[in-house]
Design a protein around this motif. Structure first.
Motif, PDB file in Angstrom:
ATOM      1  N   MET A  97      49.656 -12.180  24.639  1.00  0.00           N
ATOM      2  CA  MET A  97      48.452 -12.996  24.552  1.00  0.00           C
ATOM      3  C   MET A  97      48.189 -13.840  25.803  1.00  0.00           C
ATOM      4  SD  MET A  97      46.647 -12.301  21.962  1.00  0.00           S
ATOM      5  CE  MET A  97      45.534 -13.696  22.009  1.00  0.00           C
ATOM      6  N   PRO A  98      49.209 -14.476  26.405  1.00  0.00           N
ATOM      7  CA  PRO A  98      48.928 -15.251  27.632  1.00  0.00           C
ATOM      8  C   PRO A  98      48.307 -14.392  28.743  1.00  0.00           C
ATOM      9  CG  PRO A  98      51.072 -15.848  26.767  1.00  0.00           C
ATOM     10  CD  PRO A  98      50.607 -14.664  25.981  1.00  0.00           C
ATOM     11  N   LYS A  99      48.770 -13.138  28.873  1.00  0.00           N
ATOM     12  CA  LYS A  99      48.215 -12.230  29.870  1.00  0.00           C
ATOM     13  C   LYS A  99      46.755 -11.913  29.559  1.00  0.00           C
ATOM     14  CE  LYS A  99      47.763  -8.724  32.788  1.00  0.00           C
ATOM     15  NZ  LYS A  99      47.414  -8.954  34.208  1.00  0.00           N
ATOM     16  N   LEU A 100      46.456 -11.641  28.284  1.00  0.00           N
ATOM     17  CA  LEU A 100      45.082 -11.346  27.884  1.00  0.00           C
ATOM     18  C   LEU A 100      44.183 -12.557  28.106  1.00  0.00           C
ATOM     19  CD1 LEU A 100      45.597  -9.365  24.539  1.00  0.00           C
ATOM     20  CD2 LEU A 100      45.097  -8.453  26.807  1.00  0.00           C
ATOM     21  N   TRP A 101      44.692 -13.734  27.764  1.00  0.00           N
ATOM     22  CA  TRP A 101      43.910 -14.954  27.921  1.00  0.00           C
ATOM     23  C   TRP A 101      43.610 -15.217  29.399  1.00  0.00           C
ATOM     24  CZ3 TRP A 101      40.851 -17.600  25.043  1.00  0.00           C
ATOM     25  CH2 TRP A 101      40.500 -18.910  25.380  1.00  0.00           C
ATOM     26  N   LYS A 102      44.586 -14.986  30.243  1.00  0.00           N
ATOM     27  CA  LYS A 102      44.398 -15.168  31.681  1.00  0.00           C
ATOM     28  C   LYS A 102      43.351 -14.189  32.209  1.00  0.00           C
ATOM     29  CE  LYS A 102      46.884 -15.075  36.101  1.00  0.00           C
ATOM     30  NZ  LYS A 102      48.200 -14.853  36.757  1.00  0.00           N
ATOM     31  N   ASP A 103      43.435 -12.929  31.771  1.00  0.00           N
ATOM     32  CA  ASP A 103      42.465 -11.924  32.217  1.00  0.00           C
ATOM     33  C   ASP A 103      41.062 -12.261  31.732  1.00  0.00           C
ATOM     34  OD1 ASP A 103      44.443 -10.489  33.477  1.00  0.00           O
ATOM     35  OD2 ASP A 103      44.765  -9.098  31.822  1.00  0.00           O
ATOM     36  N   ALA A 104      40.955 -12.774  30.495  1.00  0.00           N
ATOM     37  CA  ALA A 104      39.652 -13.111  29.926  1.00  0.00           C
ATOM     38  C   ALA A 104      38.976 -14.241  30.699  1.00  0.00           C
ATOM     39  CB  ALA A 104      39.798 -13.500  28.457  1.00  0.00           C
ATOM     40  N   ARG A 105      39.765 -15.132  31.288  1.00  0.00           N
ATOM     41  CA  ARG A 105      39.237 -16.289  32.007  1.00  0.00           C
ATOM     42  C   ARG A 105      39.047 -16.020  33.500  1.00  0.00           C
ATOM     43  NH1 ARG A 105      39.855 -21.088  29.105  1.00  0.00           N
ATOM     44  NH2 ARG A 105      40.047 -22.297  31.022  1.00  0.00           N
ATOM     45  N   ARG A 106      39.140 -14.769  33.898  1.00  0.00           N
ATOM     46  CA  ARG A 106      39.031 -14.423  35.312  1.00  0.00           C
ATOM     47  C   ARG A 106      37.721 -14.901  35.925  1.00  0.00           C
ATOM     48  NH1 ARG A 106      38.014  -8.291  36.930  1.00  0.00           N
ATOM     49  NH2 ARG A 106      35.910  -9.018  36.422  1.00  0.00           N
ATOM     50  N   ASP A 107      36.634 -14.746  35.174  1.00  0.00           N
ATOM     51  CA  ASP A 107      35.318 -15.159  35.666  1.00  0.00           C
ATOM     52  C   ASP A 107      34.868 -16.475  35.038  1.00  0.00           C
ATOM     53  OD1 ASP A 107      35.302 -12.856  37.142  1.00  0.00           O
ATOM     54  OD2 ASP A 107      34.125 -11.713  35.690  1.00  0.00           O
ATOM     55  N   GLY A 108      35.808 -17.242  34.492  1.00  0.00           N
ATOM     56  CA  GLY A 108      35.469 -18.494  33.848  1.00  0.00           C
ATOM     57  C   GLY A 108      35.383 -18.353  32.340  1.00  0.00           C
ATOM     58  N   CYS A 109      35.381 -19.485  31.661  1.00  0.00           N
ATOM     59  CA  CYS A 109      35.327 -19.488  30.202  1.00  0.00           C
ATOM     60  C   CYS A 109      34.445 -20.650  29.751  1.00  0.00           C
ATOM     61  CB  CYS A 109      36.734 -19.621  29.617  1.00  0.00           C
ATOM     62  SG  CYS A 109      36.789 -19.674  27.820  1.00  0.00           S
ATOM     63  N   PHE A 214      29.712  -2.663  29.407  1.00  0.00           N
ATOM     64  CA  PHE A 214      29.895  -4.038  28.935  1.00  0.00           C
ATOM     65  C   PHE A 214      30.831  -4.839  29.841  1.00  0.00           C
ATOM     66  CE2 PHE A 214      28.304  -2.449  24.786  1.00  0.00           C
ATOM     67  CZ  PHE A 214      27.316  -3.403  24.591  1.00  0.00           C
ATOM     68  N   PHE A 215      31.904  -4.209  30.320  1.00  0.00           N
ATOM     69  CA  PHE A 215      32.824  -4.933  31.190  1.00  0.00           C
ATOM     70  C   PHE A 215      32.162  -5.301  32.513  1.00  0.00           C
ATOM     71  CE2 PHE A 215      36.600  -3.634  28.648  1.00  0.00           C
ATOM     72  CZ  PHE A 215      37.215  -4.879  28.610  1.00  0.00           C
ATOM     73  N   LYS A 216      31.257  -4.457  32.995  1.00  0.00           N
ATOM     74  CA  LYS A 216      30.579  -4.744  34.259  1.00  0.00           C
ATOM     75  C   LYS A 216      29.533  -5.843  34.109  1.00  0.00           C
ATOM     76  CE  LYS A 216      31.111  -0.295  36.633  1.00  0.00           C
ATOM     77  NZ  LYS A 216      30.422   0.942  37.101  1.00  0.00           N
ATOM     78  N   ARG A 217      28.880  -5.912  32.945  1.00  0.00           N
ATOM     79  CA  ARG A 217      27.755  -6.836  32.767  1.00  0.00           C
ATOM     80  C   ARG A 217      28.093  -8.096  31.981  1.00  0.00           C
ATOM     81  NH1 ARG A 217      26.385  -2.065  33.809  1.00  0.00           N
ATOM     82  NH2 ARG A 217      24.437  -1.477  34.838  1.00  0.00           N
ATOM     83  N   ALA A 218      29.169  -8.054  31.203  1.00  0.00           N
ATOM     84  CA  ALA A 218      29.553  -9.246  30.431  1.00  0.00           C
ATOM     85  C   ALA A 218      31.070  -9.251  30.270  1.00  0.00           C
ATOM     86  CB  ALA A 218      28.858  -9.240  29.079  1.00  0.00           C
ATOM     87  N   ALA A 220      33.592 -11.541  30.667  1.00  0.00           N
ATOM     88  CA  ALA A 220      34.273 -12.591  29.900  1.00  0.00           C
ATOM     89  C   ALA A 220      33.977 -12.459  28.407  1.00  0.00           C
ATOM     90  CB  ALA A 220      33.864 -13.968  30.406  1.00  0.00           C
ATOM     91  N   GLY A 221      32.716 -12.255  28.060  1.00  0.00           N
ATOM     92  CA  GLY A 221      32.343 -12.121  26.655  1.00  0.00           C
ATOM     93  C   GLY A 221      33.008 -10.922  26.011  1.00  0.00           C
ATOM     94  N   THR A 222      33.027  -9.797  26.724  1.00  0.00           N
ATOM     95  CA  THR A 222      33.648  -8.582  26.201  1.00  0.00           C
ATOM     96  C   THR A 222      35.141  -8.786  25.990  1.00  0.00           C
ATOM     97  OG1 THR A 222      32.019  -7.213  27.366  1.00  0.00           O
ATOM     98  CG2 THR A 222      34.022  -6.122  26.619  1.00  0.00           C
ATOM     99  N   TYR A 223      35.795  -9.448  26.946  1.00  0.00           N
ATOM    100  CA  TYR A 223      37.239  -9.664  26.840  1.00  0.00           C
ATOM    101  C   TYR A 223      37.580 -10.590  25.678  1.00  0.00           C
ATOM    102  CZ  TYR A 223      41.324  -8.178  29.456  1.00  0.00           C
ATOM    103  OH  TYR A 223      42.460  -7.516  29.861  1.00  0.00           O
ATOM    104  N   HIS A 224      36.722 -11.579  25.403  1.00  0.00           N
ATOM    105  CA  HIS A 224      36.961 -12.460  24.264  1.00  0.00           C
ATOM    106  C   HIS A 224      36.762 -11.718  22.939  1.00  0.00           C
ATOM    107  CE1 HIS A 224      36.911 -15.681  27.277  1.00  0.00           C
ATOM    108  NE2 HIS A 224      37.495 -16.427  26.364  1.00  0.00           N
TER     109      HIS A 224
END
Length: 249
Positions: A97-109, A214-218, A220-224
């Motif tokens: 989960m920490p790795k996923l959370w870090k990746d999700a916040r790559r472009d901000g949260c 979706f990953f290209k256009r959204a 952070a939202g997609t990763y969450h």
């Protein structure tokens, strides 16, 4: 040759990740630096086809080897220590989960991303619960397995192969398909393997285009959304019967 062997080993680990509950094959592909190229290849299959085919050949061979090798010990553990095994894999999810959370916040949260995460978790939880009811409580017996069962399993595997952090095994365990799949892989049963391959193949290319979009256009939202699905699918496999605690190993 060294690079070919390295990709073979990476493929074996990624393949094992597809059937290890709590482990994501796509997340492992990210860690090994293969994910973006895989998605780009599948989303644009005609672009550099021969070059990509030769590059991913050892990855594919390694993936098949990893799945087959892991199916043997997993089948034994599911038969004899299912609850303990599931708790171990839940620990794997917590670890990743920490790795996923870090990746999700790559472009901000933002707050909206947190809301997306919460809503996805709630909807995912009830969607899986509903799916289990519709499928006839839990698919546990060999007699209940059929062509559609394994086509659907192939779809689940292809979906989770493309979404980082999402474990196909978590969902397959919840639907009661995991043990049958492991037995089929271990026995190289074509009545199991062929429908799974067809189901995965039919869904893989359109899904890769959609996910790439979706990953290209959204991103952070997609990763969450992905993290929400991971949380929901993990909550659903928590053992509800604690009798095993008094029986010991």
């Amino acid at each position: 040759m060294t690079d070919w062997i390295v990709r073979l080993i990476k493929g074996a680990l990624i393949g094992a990740g597809f059937i290890l509950p709590g482990v994501s094959g796509a997340a492992l592909a990210i860690i090994f630096g293969l994910y973006q190229r895989i998605i780009a290849f599948l989303a644009n299959i005609h672009k550099g086809f021969i070059e990509n085919l030769l590059y991913f050949l050892p990855v594919g061979i390694g993936g098949c080897v990893g799945i087959i090798l892991v199916s043997y010990p997993l089948d034994f553990l599911f038969t004899n220590y299912e609850a303990y095994l599931i708790w171990g894999f839940i620990g794997c999810v917590i670890g990743i989960m920490p790795k996923l959370w870090k990746d999700a916040r790559r472009d901000g949260c933002t707050k909206s991303h947190i809301i997306i995460l919460v809503i996805t978790t709630i909807i995912g939880f009830f969607a899986l619960y509903t799916l289990k009811i519709i499928s006839g409580t839990e698919i546990e017996t060999e007699a209940s397995y059929n062509l559609l069962t394994w086509l659907f399993a192939g779809f689940i595997i292809s979906l989770t192969a493309l979404i980082p952090g999402l474990s196909s095994a978590n969902i397959l365990i919840y639907l009661g398909l995991m043990k049958g799949l492991l037995e089929g892989v271990k026995a190289l049963d074509i009545m199991v393997l062929i429908p799974i391959i067809i189901g995965a193949g039919v869904c893989l290319f359109p899904l890769s285009k959609l996910i790439d979009y979706f990953f290209k256009r959204a991103y952070a939202g997609t990763y969450h959304v992905v993290i929400g699905i991971v949380i929901a699918s993990t909550l659903m496999i928590v053992p509800a019967d604690f009798n095993y605690l008094s029986s010991g190993l």
